[in-house]
Design a protein around this motif. Structure first.
Motif, short mmCIF file in Angstrom:
data_model
loop_
_atom_site.label_atom_id
_atom_site.label_comp_id
_atom_site.label_asym_id
_atom_site.label_seq_id
_atom_site.Cartn_x
_atom_site.Cartn_y
_atom_site.Cartn_z
N ALA A 186 0.83 -1.20 0.00
CA ALA A 186 0.00 0.00 0.00
C ALA A 186 0.87 1.25 0.00
CB ALA A 186 -0.93 0.00 1.21
N ALA A 187 1.93 1.23 0.81
CA ALA A 187 2.84 2.38 0.87
C ALA A 187 3.54 2.60 -0.46
CB ALA A 187 3.87 2.16 1.98
N ILE A 192 4.05 5.75 -5.47
CA ILE A 192 3.98 5.86 -6.94
C ILE A 192 3.00 6.95 -7.34
CG2 ILE A 192 3.35 4.63 -9.05
CD1 ILE A 192 4.29 2.05 -7.63
N VAL A 193 1.85 7.01 -6.65
CA VAL A 193 0.86 8.06 -6.93
C VAL A 193 1.50 9.44 -6.77
CG1 VAL A 193 -1.27 9.17 -6.16
CG2 VAL A 193 -1.14 6.68 -6.28
N MET A 213 -2.05 1.92 -9.62
CA MET A 213 -2.71 0.64 -9.37
C MET A 213 -2.16 -0.46 -10.28
SD MET A 213 -6.71 1.61 -8.77
CE MET A 213 -7.24 2.53 -7.32
N ILE A 214 -1.92 -0.11 -11.53
CA ILE A 214 -1.36 -1.09 -12.47
C ILE A 214 0.05 -1.49 -12.05
CG2 ILE A 214 -0.58 -1.45 -14.85
CD1 ILE A 214 -2.89 0.37 -15.74
N ILE A 215 0.89 -0.48 -11.74
CA ILE A 215 2.27 -0.76 -11.33
C ILE A 215 2.26 -1.53 -10.01
CG2 ILE A 215 4.45 0.28 -10.60
CD1 ILE A 215 3.78 2.63 -12.50
N ALA A 363 -3.89 3.76 -2.85
CA ALA A 363 -4.53 4.81 -3.65
C ALA A 363 -5.65 5.48 -2.86
CB ALA A 363 -5.08 4.21 -4.94
N GLY A 364 -6.36 4.68 -2.03
CA GLY A 364 -7.48 5.21 -1.26
C GLY A 364 -7.07 6.29 -0.27
#
Length: 498
Positions: A186-187, A192-193, A213-215, A363-364
């Motif tokens: 998650a981190a 990445i975001v 999300m894809i990566i 991402a959330g």
């Protein structure tokens, strides 16, 4: 005088300069639309999973429930975004199965009602909700920024436990729940975001959630944390069969309990409609609010025929609109088309379902935090001078945080009360609306300087002091200097300064 260009969408004339009417092209629309689907996919399948398990359904029938919810969510999204006369707000709102009714539906099942009783209660309660939407559409004047900003803030805060649960793995019974691996994934997705948002082009920045999300899924696959083995299991194409679980059964007690859920849904959807309107900078009047609520209710009425449940706007997708800056409703319409296809093509749904929950959690955090930040931005426009607005905001946010901080707080209360106030969003919305009416509409009895908190926000400079300031006087590094940059001595008594 030249006329403003106008066009017609869904039989309603709309101004082409509305931000939500922007068209990005088919490719971009479906790319951003897929981002919306990924954002809400975990939420939309959670309800049929919970209800299906409570009803004792087989895995195959639970799969049919999920497909039906995806299918109806897509149709409801198309109705809400494209719109037809009297139905659809024409705003970038993703529709899906509401969490508000989960506890009530499980209670009906535990009481021996069965799925047909649940479906009957949803149909009857949604019809009642449809009949009372004119009342809700007339209350828009009771939603000034002090109310909408508070509710938007609580929407974001109330979704944080969802993001944290996703980041930990989503399934509290799994041995890896809360593991360093899950939270680390998650981190990594969050990093990445942020990285793509900073160093990428404007297009990459807007697609940062989808690309992350894809990566993140690729990284999870490399480390054996993603499982695609079930993608090929099951039918490729299947249309949701009407009344697959039997004809609806209309039980009065079940209907009454579901009406409460519908009232909660109307409050939450009203908040989401006003929130997204504020975020994209477009006008939401009583007619538009009413059209959005009617779309919600008619979708909820039809959904049980195909095996789905109450429909409402998804707050997490409001956050996606805010974080990407993509305001086009046609992008969300593309997401609606994808949802319909996922409902018709279970194999695609199984691919999306294979995205690790921890990736969604990373991402959330950005998405839901952005919702809260949007609310804070709205609250910054509120006038806090010589009024009770600060108390309204403080009390409403605190009230909305109670069920989030202490989920069992209302367990000893009557079930109807718990159904309403167990949602932090509903709690904050109800409190903010009531306090706004009490202090800002029913002003009789309000003192001139209502509270120490309101007085504390009233910073002022007297006219006498202002007159003493000469042209060019200014503040630098906490000091008052004149036009030549020389410091002006500040003393305790204004008379001495003269």
């Amino acid at each position: 005088m030249p006329k403003t260009p106008r066009t017609t969408t869904g039989a309603r004339a709309v101004n082409t300069h509305r931000p939500e009417d922007e068209r990005l092209g088919i490719g971009a629309s479906f790319a951003y639309g897929f981002q919306h689907v990924l954002t809400m996919y975990g939420g939309i399948i959670a309800v049929p999973l919970i209800v299906g398990q409570a009803a004792g359904l087989s895995s195959a029938d639970v799969g049919l429930l999920i497909a039906a919810c995806l299918f109806m969510g897509g149709l409801a999204t198309l109705l809400q975004t494209i719109g037809i006369p009297f139905f659809g707000s024409q705003l970038p709102l993703v529709q899906g199965v509401s969490f508000a009714g989960v506890a009530t539906m499980v209670a009906i099942l535990n009481g021996g009602g069965g799925l047909p009783t649940v479906f009957g209660a949803v149909i009857a309660a949604s019809v009642i909700g449809l009949l009372i939407t004119p009342v809700f559409s007339k209350i828009i004047r009771f939603f000034p920024p002090v109310v909408t900003g508070t509710v938007i803030t609580v929407i974001g805060l109330s979704l944080m436990p969802v993001a944290a649960n996703w980041a930990m793995g989503g399934n509290s019974k799994a041995p890896t729940y809360g593991s360093v691996g899950n939270i680390g994934l998650a981190a990594a997705t969050l990093a990445i975001v942020l990285l793509l948002s900073k160093v990428g082009s404007s297009t990459i920045s807007r697609l940062s959630i989808l690309l992350a999300m894809i990566i993140g899924t690729v990284v999870a696959t490399i480390f054996g944390m993603a499982d695609f083995s079930k993608v090929a299991t099951g039918p490729v194409f299947e249309f949701p069969t009407p009344f697959h679980f039997g004809l609806p059964v209309f039980d009065l007690a079940a209907i009454i309990s579901m009406v409460i859920v519908i009232l909660v849904t109307l409050v939450e959807t009203s908040a989401d409609i006003l929130a997204v309107g504020s975020i994209i900078g477009t006008k939401v009047d009583s007619r538009r609010l009413g059209d959005g609520l009617r779309a919600d209710m008619i979708s909820s009425t039809v959904a049980p025929l195909f095996g789905s449940f109450t429909q409402s706007a998804f707050a997490q997708n409001v956050g996606l609109v805010a974080v990407t800056g993509v305001k086009s409703r046609f992008v969300v319409s593309a997401g609606g088309v994808i949802l319909v296809l996922l409902g018709l093509l279970p194999v695609l749904g199984r691919v999306v379902a294979a995205v690790p929950t921890s990736v969604l959690g990373g991402a959330g955090l950005v998405l839901f935090g952005t919702v809260a930040a949007s609310g804070i931005r709205t609250l910054s426009t509120v006038n806090y001078k010589n009024n009770m607005n600060l108390i309204i905001v403080a009390t409403s946010i605190a009230f909305g945080m109670i069920p989030i901080a202490a989920p069992t707080f209302y367990d000893k209360f009557p079930s109807w009360f718990g159904t309403i106030f167990h949602s932090g969003i509903s709690s904050a919305a109800i409190m903010a609306i009531l306090l706004n009416v009490l202090f800002n509409h029913l002003k009789a009895g309000n003192p001139e300087n209502p509270s120490v908190f309101a007085a504390g926000t009233d910073r002022h400079v007297t006219a006498e002091v202002l007159e003493c300031l000469r042209h060019g006087d200014r503040c630098e590094d906490g000091k008052l200097v004149d036009a030549d940059g020389k410091e002006i001595r500040v003393v305790d008594s204004p008379s001495t300064a003269h």
